[in-house]
Design a protein around this motif. Structure first.
Motif, PDB file in Angstrom:
ATOM      1  N   LEU A   5      -8.782   3.416  -4.149  1.00 37.88           N
ATOM      2  CA  LEU A   5      -8.659   2.603  -3.833  1.00 37.88           C
ATOM      3  C   LEU A   5      -7.958   1.646  -3.042  1.00 37.88           C
ATOM      4  N   THR A  26       1.342  -1.267   0.242  1.00 39.50           N
ATOM      5  CA  THR A  26      -0.039  -0.176   0.069  1.00 39.50           C
ATOM      6  C   THR A  26       0.576   1.620   0.451  1.00 39.50           C
ATOM      7  N   ALA A  48      -8.738   0.432   1.225  1.00 36.99           N
ATOM      8  CA  ALA A  48      -8.788  -1.151   1.426  1.00 36.99           C
ATOM      9  C   ALA A  48      -7.781  -1.074   2.755  1.00 36.99           C
ATOM     10  N   SER A  49      -7.323  -0.071   2.768  1.00 34.34           N
ATOM     11  CA  SER A  49      -6.381  -0.540   3.580  1.00 34.34           C
ATOM     12  C   SER A  49      -7.120   0.087   5.007  1.00 34.34           C
TER      13      SER A  49
END
Length: 104
Positions: free
Chosen positions: A99, A57, A103-104
Motif C-alpha cells: 500500500l 514512506t 500510494a507513492s
C-alpha cells in the motif's frame, strides 16, 4: 533508482540484524564487524533514497523489509517459531508495504 536503493537498504537491515544476533552481544569480532559495516551501508542507502522519496514512506518500507526479512531469516535459519498468527502478522506488514508503494 531510489526504490532499488531502498530495497537494498532493507535487505542490508536483515543482514545486520542476523549478524547482530550472531555477535552474542558484540562479543564476537567478525559478526560484530559485519553488523556495523552492513548497518552503515543500510543507513547510507536509506538516507540516499530519502532524497527523492517521502520520509514516512521510505522509513516505513525500510523497517517493513527489515521486520519481515528478520522474521523469515529467524524462522528459516535460527529455528524460531512459525505460528499461523506470526505468519498473519508478517502478511499484514507486507500488505502495508504494498500500500505504501502504491500510494507513492
Amino acid at each position: 533508482m531510489a526504490w532499488f536503493a531502498l530495497f537494498i537498504a532493507g535487505l542490508l537491515e536483515v543482514v545486520w540484524a542476523f549478524f547482530m544476533k550472531q555477535s552474542h552481544g558484540f562479543t564476537r569480532l567478525t559478526p560484530t564487524l559485519i553488523t556495523f559495516a552492513t548497518m552503515f551501508a543500510s543507513f547510507g542507502l536509506l538516507s540516499w533514497s530519502m532524497r527523492s522519496l517521502p520520509m514516512g514512506t521510505a522509513y516505513s518500507v525500510w523497517t517493513g523489509i527489515g521486520a519481515v526479512g528478520a522474521f523469515v531469516v529467524g524462522a528459516a535459519l535460527l529455528g524460531e517459531p512459525l505460528s499461523p498468527m506470526r505468519v498473519a502478522a508478517a502478511a499484514l506488514i507486507v500488505g502495508g508495504l504494498v500500500l505504501m508503494k502504491v500510494a507513492s
